[in-house]
Design an enzyme around this catalytic site. Sequence first.
Site, mmCIF file in Angstrom:
data_model
loop_
_atom_site.group_PDB
_atom_site.id
_atom_site.type_symbol
_atom_site.label_atom_id
_atom_site.label_comp_id
_atom_site.label_asym_id
_atom_site.label_seq_id
_atom_site.Cartn_x
_atom_site.Cartn_y
_atom_site.Cartn_z
ATOM 1 N N HIS A 40 0.815 -1.222 0.000
ATOM 2 C CA HIS A 40 0.000 0.000 0.000
ATOM 3 C C HIS A 40 0.852 1.278 0.000
ATOM 4 C CE1 HIS A 40 -2.995 2.962 0.956
ATOM 5 N NE2 HIS A 40 -2.489 3.157 2.152
ATOM 6 N N HIS A 64 3.326 7.190 5.482
ATOM 7 C CA HIS A 64 2.064 7.836 5.844
ATOM 8 C C HIS A 64 1.196 7.070 6.836
ATOM 9 C CE1 HIS A 64 0.001 5.465 2.674
ATOM 10 N NE2 HIS A 64 -1.068 5.662 3.416
ATOM 11 N N GLU A 68 0.105 5.864 12.678
ATOM 12 C CA GLU A 68 -1.193 5.344 13.071
ATOM 13 C C GLU A 68 -1.128 3.849 13.381
ATOM 14 O OE1 GLU A 68 -5.050 5.799 14.084
ATOM 15 O OE2 GLU A 68 -3.506 7.291 13.676
ATOM 16 N N ASP A 69 -0.402 3.117 12.573
ATOM 17 C CA ASP A 69 -0.484 1.655 12.634
ATOM 18 C C ASP A 69 0.659 0.984 13.375
ATOM 19 O OD1 ASP A 69 -2.734 1.956 11.160
ATOM 20 O OD2 ASP A 69 -1.845 1.372 9.251
ATOM 21 N N ASP A 250 -21.076 12.768 -26.210
ATOM 22 C CA ASP A 250 -19.643 12.562 -25.989
ATOM 23 C C ASP A 250 -19.346 11.214 -25.361
ATOM 24 O OD1 ASP A 250 -20.873 13.290 -23.695
ATOM 25 O OD2 ASP A 250 -19.359 14.718 -23.041
HETATM 26 MN MN MN Z 1 -2.942 4.603 3.784
#
Ligand code: MN
Length: 566
Positions: A40, A64, A68-69, A250
């Site tokens: 990821h 990123h 958090e993890d 279109d």
């Molecule tokens: Mn993420």
Amino acid sequence: MDTGWIFSYPEESVVRRAFVFAENAHKDVKRESGDPYIIHPLAVANLVREWGLDDASIAAAFLHDVLEDTSHTQKELEKIFGIEIAQIVDGMTKLRNFKFGENPDAENIRKLILSFGKDLRVILIKLADRYHNMMTLKYKSPEKQKEIAWETIEIYAPIAYRLGMQKLSGELEDLSFPFLYEEEYKWLTENVKEQHEERVIYAEKVKSALHKMLEEAHIEPITIDSRAKRYYSLYRKLMRNDMDLGKIYDLVAVRVIVNTIEECYGVLGVIHKHWSPLPRRFKDYIAVPKSNGYRSLHTVVSALENKIIEIQIKTKEMHQENEFGIAAHWAYEQTKKDSTQKTKEWHGVQNKKELLWVQQLQNWQNKFVNQQDFLESLKIDFFKERIFVLTPKNDVIDLPAGSTPVDFAYHIHSDIGNQCTGAKVNGKIVPLDCELHSGDVIEVSTQKGKKPSEDWLRFIKSSMAKKYVKSSLRIKDKRLQTKISAPKEIQFKIANLDRPGYLREITNVFGDLDINILYLNSQTDPRNMFSIVIVRCATIQKQKLTKLLMRIKKIQGTKEISYYYI
Ligand code: MN
């Protein structure tokens, strides 16, 4: 997944180090898809790299989800990767932790999220993150799928659009669509698919016919390609057209990409010579770009076999901007920072970028801020002027920058403001004059019968709070009274592509609305891009003002209009 690109960075580079760090941090963790977790951040980092963002962004993309993890801390990241990268990661974590309140108001949430983006890179990485999560959404529970798809279509796709990233915005919508409107999606794909192959063959014929025409006219296009219409935008269009596919022109749009703006109009001329254009369907977004900066020529013509098709004509530069939006500008800016030479070309881009922001922000305000806020805050740098804070229930409150808990309290209710005795920001007790920041969660305590303190006037920012405090204190002080006396005049600044008759049309609008012009002046802006008209008049009612702004915007050649009270 291709990971080879990582190894084109030196081993001691932040990109490589961030990759190794993230790989270790997420070791032994799997995603719902069963893939190792690192897949990821890798995908997100790769996307950010493809958009042309800098190494700090790529490194931050790797990191990123680390705060958090995993058990790693902000301090640690700061020590290893420096404050810049650590702050981007912190911004990402803040965004991720934000949960919608009881009555999610999509408009306010978009504002809140953009306000986090004092560093725009945070938003861009967030968009890359969301894009990859959408690609793997099928592994989540149906409940989660709906929630994430809703957020994506309501919050992130419009943000991407507003930042000029049309392609990403459309892709985010299409990825959300099947999760939100299952039946409609099925109907649409089945009905559109039937004719899909036919259309592809037809588009090929159109392309080769176009190549031939242009060759005869000695215009050499960079490419001519065709694209199928995106499903979600098609769905929206169908809703406006009685779900009649026959009314959509279109379904296949042909795109001609050339080198120069002159060639764009040249191509248009050639096309209109061979294929007759449908009335009122030609749109010149080069002369008048869309509010998000989109530039291109669009025309709808009756082409081979008298079939109706849409053709878009743009330069390579426009094409890139349309696809990557603000990211493309960001990349330009980076290029400049990296090179020691200040080239003329770069200045052009910089000016354009500023201009786009102005347009975007003004459009933003027209659309999303209520009239009163709109009037108060029609300033160029939206994010410098406003902050977005949260109630304990996660409702988003929009305040002027520099606001304090007292401003917040008055915004909730005048009684809460008047009786406010103390405040907590993010769970910590703070003094009442403490400056609030976007994303702060505010709680105020009140005491019945308490009166506001005169001292508050020293630090409160919002005019609403000032008004309440003053009326509550019944201050007769003349000085204070002059401060709150109403403005007498409005000054408008209208940027325009000058043409004969423009000035007269402006003055006509004022005349039609019975507004006396007190001062009028026309000048060229310092960047030499536009002509600027300055008009002053006595203050007018809100309704009239709105009418005036709308009518001036409609005048051909108007680029921007701003105003302030004097
Ligand atoms: Mn993420």
